[in-house]
Enzyme design. Structure first.
Site, PDB file in Angstrom:
ATOM      1  CD  GLN A 184      -3.047  -0.981   2.234  1.00 39.68           C
ATOM      2  OE1 GLN A 184      -2.922  -0.191   3.159  1.00 39.68           O
ATOM      3  NE2 GLN A 184      -4.074  -1.807   2.134  1.00 39.68           N
ATOM      4  CD  GLU A 187       4.806   3.546   4.416  1.00 39.19           C
ATOM      5  OE1 GLU A 187       4.338   2.521   4.907  1.00 39.19           O
ATOM      6  OE2 GLU A 187       5.291   3.599   3.282  1.00 39.19           O
ATOM      7  CG  HIS A 204       1.827  -3.599   8.747  1.00 31.67           C
ATOM      8  ND1 HIS A 204       0.936  -2.742   9.353  1.00 31.67           N
ATOM      9  CD2 HIS A 204       2.374  -2.907   7.724  1.00 31.67           C
ATOM     10  CE1 HIS A 204       0.945  -1.588   8.703  1.00 31.67           C
ATOM     11  NE2 HIS A 204       1.807  -1.665   7.701  1.00 31.67           N
ATOM     12  NE  ARG A 239       5.817  -1.455   8.754  1.00 35.65           N
ATOM     13  CZ  ARG A 239       5.766  -1.554   7.423  1.00 35.65           C
ATOM     14  NH1 ARG A 239       6.108  -2.683   6.843  1.00 35.65           N
ATOM     15  NH2 ARG A 239       5.389  -0.543   6.694  1.00 35.65           N
ATOM     16  CG  HIS A 286       3.871  -6.565   6.548  1.00 38.04           C
ATOM     17  ND1 HIS A 286       2.826  -6.509   5.651  1.00 38.04           N
ATOM     18  CD2 HIS A 286       4.686  -5.528   6.225  1.00 38.04           C
ATOM     19  CE1 HIS A 286       2.991  -5.478   4.826  1.00 38.04           C
ATOM     20  NE2 HIS A 286       4.126  -4.884   5.144  1.00 38.04           N
ATOM     21  CD  GLU A 318       8.430 -10.661   1.855  1.00 42.99           C
ATOM     22  OE1 GLU A 318       7.606 -10.197   1.027  1.00 42.99           O
ATOM     23  OE2 GLU A 318       8.102 -11.043   2.998  1.00 42.99           O
ATOM     24  NE  ARG A 347       9.741  -4.421   4.659  1.00 46.83           N
ATOM     25  CZ  ARG A 347       8.628  -3.815   4.280  1.00 46.83           C
ATOM     26  NH1 ARG A 347       8.645  -2.938   3.307  1.00 46.83           N
ATOM     27  NH2 ARG A 347       7.483  -4.100   4.863  1.00 46.83           N
TER      28      ARG A 347
HETATM   29  C1  SIN Z   1       2.312  -0.048   4.562  1.00 50.24           C
HETATM   30  O1  SIN Z   1       1.834   0.614   3.654  1.00 50.24           O
HETATM   31  O2  SIN Z   1       2.137   0.188   5.744  1.00 50.24           O
HETATM   32  C2  SIN Z   1       3.135  -1.227   4.197  1.00 50.24           C
HETATM   33  C3  SIN Z   1       4.232  -0.834   3.295  1.00 50.24           C
HETATM   34  C4  SIN Z   1       5.427  -1.684   3.530  1.00 50.24           C
HETATM   35  O3  SIN Z   1       5.311  -2.742   4.138  1.00 50.24           O
HETATM   36  O4  SIN Z   1       6.506  -1.265   3.124  1.00 50.24           O
END
Ligand code: SIN
Length: 546
Positions: A61, A130, A246, A295, A356, A380, A391
């Site tokens: 996404q 992000e 995630h 993350r 994820h 991946e 990551r």
């Molecule tokens: C996200 O859009 O949160 C996932 C993108 C990613 O895993 O790099």
């Protein structure tokens, strides 16, 4: 294929094809490699076990993390620094710098191939942020449908008849020479009929392993096939213990299984915050970047809060975004939420962490070369050193684009200098027989004992359950191929997780809650001659390793 004596002859598959390069997988890395290989004049063949667009790429996404030079407050150096920080000391700084430096060129080539990214004022590409990024540098498409646009563009570019694709064909194992070089691939077609693809180079671009867990953002094809093929070919894997969860996958009820809809981190990039069932902020006081911490930090904080409160989900409050903004920026998330009966414009979104991304994989250079001649890896499935222990968000599409291109160029170069000469296949190419555990059992024990929060006892339970439940089987169906790959990869993963007696990045050990500086290096696993995953002797001492 004759398996009565366990020794099928090459060519005894019911069908055969030849190419210079066989690419396994039709996601971003595979298609990018195939297109570049074709440009370089190679005969390339893509094999994919589902439909061409059935992989993980289309579900991405957030976007592509890249510094294009038109943002004065950002730099490639800063992107590298953010990546190294997120990676918890285990990134390869040289590989990281090289991949990130290639990003602008890779995105430019993708745009030339027809990918359309969202633009902002003045026609400049729009950027979002992000977790772990200290700048707005993630370019995106269709709001939150970046992977779908990347996949669409690459597939459209591939459909000119020059990139033949075998859809619904599952890769079983490599064909090898007496010296162990890879010289092709054994596959099953959609009806389970065996065939062989003879090629001096095989590129694994098979994606991830999310299906090792009960709940994942990954589609059902993410069954670690490439890791298993590489291990059986003699290639080492590294950093497998670092499975990124995630933080915000849509919570659809207790015991959610299979692919769960993602709620992109970019929603937090646009100001949404995580709250618990009492309305308290989850990330308060946890990390200087707050809700946009890397993350691993956010997922671990949510997991702790859930344990403290006895809850099974938290909430992502994005109600500050009005409906037009939400539907323009996050159409995919909006549709998923509405389908689950949640209107994110008026109510916080229930979310929980789910498996994820595999930060580790097949040990590969930034050019996709593995340690086995003839075998390459990108995307991946590969461990290039870009991700380390965790990551950085949206570095994966970037890696697929860059390493996919470079891998094709490496194959062309290796062919040109005669490294990949015409190979005599070993007379005996044994039909692969491998331990296969029950998928449901495997997913349950992996989720229970090898997710966020592991300890030695739980990891040992996973090992015992897999040992007891696995049955040696000839890999004659797609299901058996996948289950064997998951069984082998789970065993390799828990071997590394058990040996890493510390918490770092995506590996949270409840019995070793701190980071051990003596473990600031990757753990490599390869197969013994009898097929057991075993840790390589570490360069530095590893406490608790077998
Ligand atoms: C996200 O859009 O949160 C996932 C993108 C990613 O895993 O790099």
């Amino acid at each position: 294929m004759d398996n009565r004596d366990g020794c099928g002859q090459v060519g005894s598959g019911e069908w055969e094809a030849r190419a210079d390069l066989v690419v396994v997988g039709s996601g971003v890395a595979g298609l990018t490699a195939a297109l570049r290989a074709r440009e370089l004049g190679l005969r390339v063949l893509v094999v994919t076990k589902g439909a061409a667009d059935g992989g993980n790429t289309r579900w991405a996404q957030g976007g592509v993390a890249v510094v294009l030079g038109d943002t004065p407050d950002d730099s490639v150096h800063r992107h590298v620094e953010d990546t190294l920080v997120a990676g918890g000391g285990l990134c390869d700084p040289d590989a990281t710098a090289r991949i990130i430096a290639d990003g602008p060129g890779a995105v430019a080539r993708l745009r030339e191939r027809g990918a359309v990214f969202d633009t902002g004022s003045g026609g400049r590409l729009a950027r979002t942020r992000e977790g772990g990024h200290t700048a707005f540098r993630v370019v995106h498409a269709g709001g939150d449908a970046t992977g779908a646009e990347v996949e669409r563009a690459l597939l459209a570019a591939s459909r000119d008849g020059l990139v033949p694709m075998l859809e619904h064909h599952v890769a079983v194992d490599t064909l090898r020479t007496p010296a162990g070089e890879v010289a092709g691939l054994r596959v099953l077609d959609g009806d389970g009929v065996p065939g062989v693809l003879i090629a001096p180079a095989v590129l694994l671009a098979t994606g991830g392993l999310g299906q090792l867990y009960q709940a994942t953002s990954n589609p059902e094809v993410a069954t670690a096939d490439g890791v298993a093929i590489a291990l059986r070919a003699g290639a080492p894997v590294m950093d497998l213990e670092f499975v990124q969860f995630h933080p915000t996958v849509l919570y659809t009820g207790h015991g959610a299984r299979g692919r769960c809809p993602l709620v992109t981190e970019a929603v937090r990039g646009e100001g949404a915050v995580l709250i618990d069932s009492r309305g308290a902020r989850v990330m308060d006081g946890v990390h200087p970047l707050g809700d946009l911490a890397p993350r691993d930090v956010v997922s671990a904080a949510i997991t702790r809060r859930l344990a403290d409160l006895g809850d099974d989900h938290v909430f992502l409050d994005a109600t500050h975004l009005d409906r037009p903004t939400f539907s323009r920026r996050f159409p995919t998330v909006l549709a998923a939420c509405l389908a689950a009966g949640v209107d994110p414009v008026v109510a916080p979104i229930p979310v929980s962490p789910a498996a994820h991304f595999a930060c580790g994989g097949v040990v590969s250079t930034v050019d996709g070369r593995t340690r086995v001649p003839g075998l390459y890896a990108a995307g991946e499935v590969a461990r290039t050193g870009l991700h380390g222990a965790n990551r950085l968000a949206s570095n994966s599409l970037l890696e697929g684009l860059v390493v996919g291109t470079r891998a094709a160029e490496a194959v062309a170069a290796d062919l040109a200098v005669g490294v990949l000469t015409e190979r005599r296949l070993a007379a005996c190419q044994p039909v692969t027989t491998a331990p296969v555990a029950d998928r449901d059992t495997l997913q349950r024990v992996m989720s229970r004992y090898a997710g966020i929060g592991r300890d030695a006892e739980g990891l040992a339970v996973v090992g015992s359950v897999l040992d007891v439940s696995a049955v040696d089987s000839a890999l004659t169906t797609r299901r058996l191929v996948e289950d064997a790959a998951m069984t082998l990869t789970a065993r390799a993963l828990i071997a590394a997780a058990a040996a890493r007696t510390e918490s770092r990045g995506c590996q949270v050990r409840t019995d070793h809650p701190t980071t051990d500086p003596a473990l600031t290096h990757g753990l490599t696993v390869r197969l013994t001659p009898s097929g057991q995953p075993m840790l390589d002797r570490p360069t530095h001492p590893v406490r608790g390793a077998a």
